[in-house]
Design an enzyme around this catalytic site. Structure first.
Site, PDB file in Angstrom:
ATOM      1  N   HIS A 192       0.876  -0.802  -0.105  1.00 32.50           N
ATOM      2  CA  HIS A 192       0.343  -0.685   0.444  1.00 32.50           C
ATOM      3  C   HIS A 192       0.522   0.980  -0.233  1.00 32.50           C
ATOM      4  O   HIS A 192       2.431   0.985   0.063  1.00 32.50           O
ATOM      5  CB  HIS A 192      -0.682  -0.097   1.364  1.00 32.50           C
ATOM      6  CG  HIS A 192      -0.289  -0.640   2.730  1.00 32.50           C
ATOM      7  ND1 HIS A 192       0.525   1.378   2.924  1.00 32.50           N
ATOM      8  CD2 HIS A 192      -0.340  -1.084   3.639  1.00 32.50           C
ATOM      9  CE1 HIS A 192       0.647   0.685   3.762  1.00 32.50           C
ATOM     10  NE2 HIS A 192       0.525  -0.374   4.529  1.00 32.50           N
ATOM     11  N   CYS A 237       3.779  -4.363   7.188  1.00 36.26           N
ATOM     12  CA  CYS A 237       2.826  -4.285   5.423  1.00 36.26           C
ATOM     13  C   CYS A 237       4.670  -3.372   4.251  1.00 36.26           C
ATOM     14  O   CYS A 237       5.449  -3.176   5.552  1.00 36.26           O
ATOM     15  CB  CYS A 237       2.630  -3.398   5.272  1.00 36.26           C
ATOM     16  SG  CYS A 237       0.533  -4.577   5.577  1.00 36.26           S
TER      17      CYS A 237
END
Length: 269
Positions: free
Chosen positions: A230, A246
């Protein structure tokens, strides 16, 4: 949206399958806010279909500790991906015991999973469930659709660099942010599981959950600790190991990643 695939039909592109997400779903999904026998194949398959409703669904929320593990987590694949058109049984081996069912959707997106091995009418696929590297065998019959993604996403965690390749050639490379020492990004083969429009915190316009999970957090924000690709509003994080697991990517990287087909292989090395 012009990314090329090889198939009788094209895999659904992540950018065309974005789904809205509620706050609870986002907390559950993303960390970034902070040798085979062919014997008895047909009978085993018939029994599996009869009992399919009793099996747990292989989703990002599930855990199958006894699932076969990825035998070659750093290897390349043929690029074949399977579209699961309705619930299918997941076996320990071709014709072996059933331990799960793979549903037709993942987080509101159609299920596409990468093939890592084949044996007759059977394919070994990566699963989106815990533990990381979980796999299973499914039949490649009329319940699935075969396609090929020519893309691979390669994340070098130590170098903090992401490269997108098409048929082996790099088409984009970026410096990215990865997991902090206390919450490292997991390593191994995984895949782009879904694409979700982020409407709550707006730290990234699109989130791409992977079929991988944090090895640090058994749960995060009330969910299973799914790792994702992301964006991030502060570019200072790129090149840093500061996330909760992440991979944080620049805006232009995210724009390319969202055009890749669901099921595209991701190497976390």
């Amino acid at each position: 949206m012009n990314r090329r695939t090889t198939s009788t039909r094209r895999p659904d592109h992540a950018g065309r399958r974005v789904r809205m997400a509620a706050a609870a779903a986002l907390g559950a999904l993303c960390l970034g806010i902070s040798g085979c026998s062919g014997a008895s194949i047909e009978p085993a398959h018939a029994i599996a279909q009869a009992d399919l409703g009793m099996q747990a669904s292989a989703t990002t929320f599930a855990n199958f500790p006894k699932a076969p593990r990825d035998p070659a987590p750093n290897a390349e694949t043929s690029g074949v991906v399977l579209h699961i058109k309705r619930d299918v049984a997941v076996h320990e081996a071709p014709g072996g015991a059933v331990f799960a069912k793979l549903p037709a959707t993942q987080l509101g997106n159609p299920t596409w999973v990468p093939v890592i091995a084949e044996h007759g009418p059977w394919a070994q696929v990566l699963l989106p469930s815990r533990p990381n590297g979980a796999t299973g065998w499914v039949r490649t019959d009329d319940q699935v659709e075969r396609a090929r993604s020519p893309y691979v996403v390669d994340v070098d965690i130590d170098a903090r660099r992401l490269v997108v390749r098409e048929d082996g050639s790099a088409i984009g490379a970026w410096v990215v942010g990865v997991g902090a020492p206390g919450s490292p990004t997991p390593r191994g083969r995984t895949f782009i599981m879904a694409a979700i429009e982020e409407t709550v915190t707006r730290f990234s316009p699109i989130i791409l959950p992977l079929g991988a999970h944090s090895d640090t957090f058994s749960t995060y924000g009330g969910g299973p600790g799914t790792v994702a690709l992301h964006g991030w509003p502060d570019p200072a994080v790129f090149g840093q190991a500061s996330s909760d697991g992440c991979v944080r990517v620049p805006d232009d990287a995210l724009r390319l990643l969202t055009t890749l087909p669901l099921g595209t292989l991701v190497h976390l090395r």
